[in-house]
Structures are given as structure tokens and as C-alpha cells.
Design a protein around this motif. Structure first.
Motif, PDB file in Angstrom:
ATOM      1  N   LEU A 159      -0.937   4.637  -1.187  1.00  0.00           N
ATOM      2  CA  LEU A 159      -2.197   4.623  -0.444  1.00  0.00           C
ATOM      3  C   LEU A 159      -2.018   5.079   1.002  1.00  0.00           C
ATOM      4  O   LEU A 159      -2.939   5.635   1.595  1.00  0.00           O
ATOM      5  N   ILE A 177      -9.679   1.662   3.097  1.00  0.00           N
ATOM      6  CA  ILE A 177      -9.132   0.895   1.969  1.00  0.00           C
ATOM      7  C   ILE A 177      -9.701  -0.525   1.970  1.00  0.00           C
ATOM      8  O   ILE A 177     -10.144  -1.029   0.933  1.00  0.00           O
ATOM      9  N   GLN A 178      -9.720  -1.165   3.142  1.00  0.00           N
ATOM     10  CA  GLN A 178     -10.240  -2.532   3.227  1.00  0.00           C
ATOM     11  C   GLN A 178     -11.726  -2.582   2.882  1.00  0.00           C
ATOM     12  O   GLN A 178     -12.176  -3.487   2.177  1.00  0.00           O
ATOM     13  N   ALA A 235      -6.969   4.478  -4.729  1.00  0.00           N
ATOM     14  CA  ALA A 235      -5.929   5.510  -4.695  1.00  0.00           C
ATOM     15  C   ALA A 235      -6.454   6.812  -5.264  1.00  0.00           C
ATOM     16  O   ALA A 235      -6.211   7.895  -4.707  1.00  0.00           O
ATOM     17  N   TYR A 237       0.836  -1.204   0.000  1.00  0.00           N
ATOM     18  CA  TYR A 237       0.000   0.000   0.000  1.00  0.00           C
ATOM     19  C   TYR A 237       0.867   1.249   0.000  1.00  0.00           C
ATOM     20  O   TYR A 237       0.580   2.220  -0.697  1.00  0.00           O
ATOM     21  N   SER A 284     -11.028  -1.388  -7.119  1.00  0.00           N
ATOM     22  CA  SER A 284      -9.635  -1.765  -7.332  1.00  0.00           C
ATOM     23  C   SER A 284      -8.731  -0.806  -6.555  1.00  0.00           C
ATOM     24  O   SER A 284      -9.159   0.284  -6.159  1.00  0.00           O
ATOM     25  N   LEU A 285      -7.491  -1.205  -6.368  1.00  0.00           N
ATOM     26  CA  LEU A 285      -6.556  -0.320  -5.665  1.00  0.00           C
ATOM     27  C   LEU A 285      -6.321   0.970  -6.442  1.00  0.00           C
ATOM     28  O   LEU A 285      -6.119   2.024  -5.835  1.00  0.00           O
ATOM     29  N   GLN A 325     -12.124  -2.215  -0.862  1.00  0.00           N
ATOM     30  CA  GLN A 325     -11.755  -3.446  -1.560  1.00  0.00           C
ATOM     31  C   GLN A 325     -12.845  -4.503  -1.431  1.00  0.00           C
ATOM     32  O   GLN A 325     -13.126  -5.222  -2.386  1.00  0.00           O
ATOM     33  N   ASN A 351       2.438   1.994  -3.299  1.00  0.00           N
ATOM     34  CA  ASN A 351       1.459   2.468  -4.276  1.00  0.00           C
ATOM     35  C   ASN A 351       0.804   3.783  -3.858  1.00  0.00           C
ATOM     36  O   ASN A 351      -0.189   4.200  -4.457  1.00  0.00           O
TER      37      ASN A 351
END
Length: 162
Positions: free
Chosen positions: A37, A61-62, A75, A32, A70-71, A65, A35
Motif C-alpha cells: 500500500l 487509505i484511512q 490496494a 501497509y 478492505s485493504l 477503511q 502489503n
């Protein structure tokens, strides 16, 4: 005095504590961070330290998801949410307001999937391409690719060769 500071709400957390508190693997936290995050800073001994606020960000974030973002999407959504201070209620509200339309669309699609799932294979042929009941002669292929029914396509009238 040092032990009291470690329990102070504004104390920074080492990566292992963040992993335990968030339920994430250390490798996920590193991923994370790589990337963009989440962020950390390094101590003189080169150990990662995270602000306590990162736990809330990780929870968001969790949750995102789990509902299928998507990540990359996450982001993008978190771009305007600063991670260098305690996030204000107004900042969280802006985040929620931005996510609401996308979540509503996902909910609508999931409800459609749930409600149509049994009809897709209800005839027993297990063919999504040439189903004699729902998509005779594969007429929906002319409307585009993908799961046309779930994307809002209407079922072709029975017996018509459009």
C-alpha cells in the motif's frame, strides 16, 4: 544547513515521523508496506525513509477503511496511483472517479440499513430467520443467503406462502 533541509517540503521522513503525522502505529505502517500500500527506501543504516507524499496516501487509505473498504480493495484501487512522485490533481481525480460508484453503493446500503434496522427487531422476537412480521415462514431463504432485505429483496406479501 542540515536542520533547514529536514523541514523542506520534499524531505523524506523517518517512520516515527510518519507515524506521528498520520496517527498510525509504526506496526501499521510496516503492515501497509508489506502489503504494497505504501513504499519506503532504506538508508545506509537500514532505516526506513518515506517520501512526504506518503502522508496523503495514508489519509486516503484511512478514509477508505473508515467507509468499509478492505485493504485488498484499497490496494486494488491504489494500483494505478503511483507513489514515487507527487500525485497530480488529474491522478487524484481518476482515483475519486473510480471510487465514486462503490461509495454511492455503500451509502445506499447504509441508508437502507439505517432505515430498516428498527423494523428488523421492532416486533421483539429478535429472530431474523423466522420473523412473523417481516419474513413469515422464512420465505426469503428461497431467494438466497444473507440479509435479503438489505440486499434489495422485497418483503413477501403477508399471508401468502410463496
Amino acid at each position: 544547513m542540515a536542520s533547514r533541509r529536514a523541514h523542506h517540503p520534499s524531505a523524506e521522513l523517518p517512520i516515527g515521523a510518519v507515524a506521528r503525522r498520520s496517527g498510525l502505529a509504526i506496526s501499521a505502517l510496516r503492515f501497509y508496506e508489506s502489503n504494497g500500500l505504501i513504499t519506503s527506501h532504506r538508508t545506509e543504516g537500514h532505516q526506513r525513509r518515506y517520501r512526504r507524499d506518503v502522508l496523503r496516501r495514508l489519509a486516503v487509505i484511512q478514509a477508505a477503511q473508515r467507509v468499509g473498504f478492505s485493504l485488498v480493495e484499497i490496494a486494488d484501487m491504489l494500483t494505478d496511483l503511483p507513489d514515487d512522485h507527487r500525485v497530480s490533481p488529474a491522478e487524484w481525480q481518476r482515483l475519486a472517479d473510480g471510487w465514486r460508484p462503490q461509495l454511492d453503493e455503500r451509502i445506499r446500503l447504509l441508508q437502507r440499513l439505517r432505515d430498516q434496522l428498527d423494523s428488523c427487531i421492532g416486533c421483539g422476537c429478535l429472530s431474523l430467520d423466522h420473523c412473523a412480521l417481516a419474513n413469515p415462514a422464512d420465505r426469503l431463504s428461497r431467494q438466497g443467503t444473507g440479509p435479503r432485505f438489505w440486499q434489495g429483496a422485497r418483503r413477501p406479501p403477508a399471508g401468502r406462502s410463496t
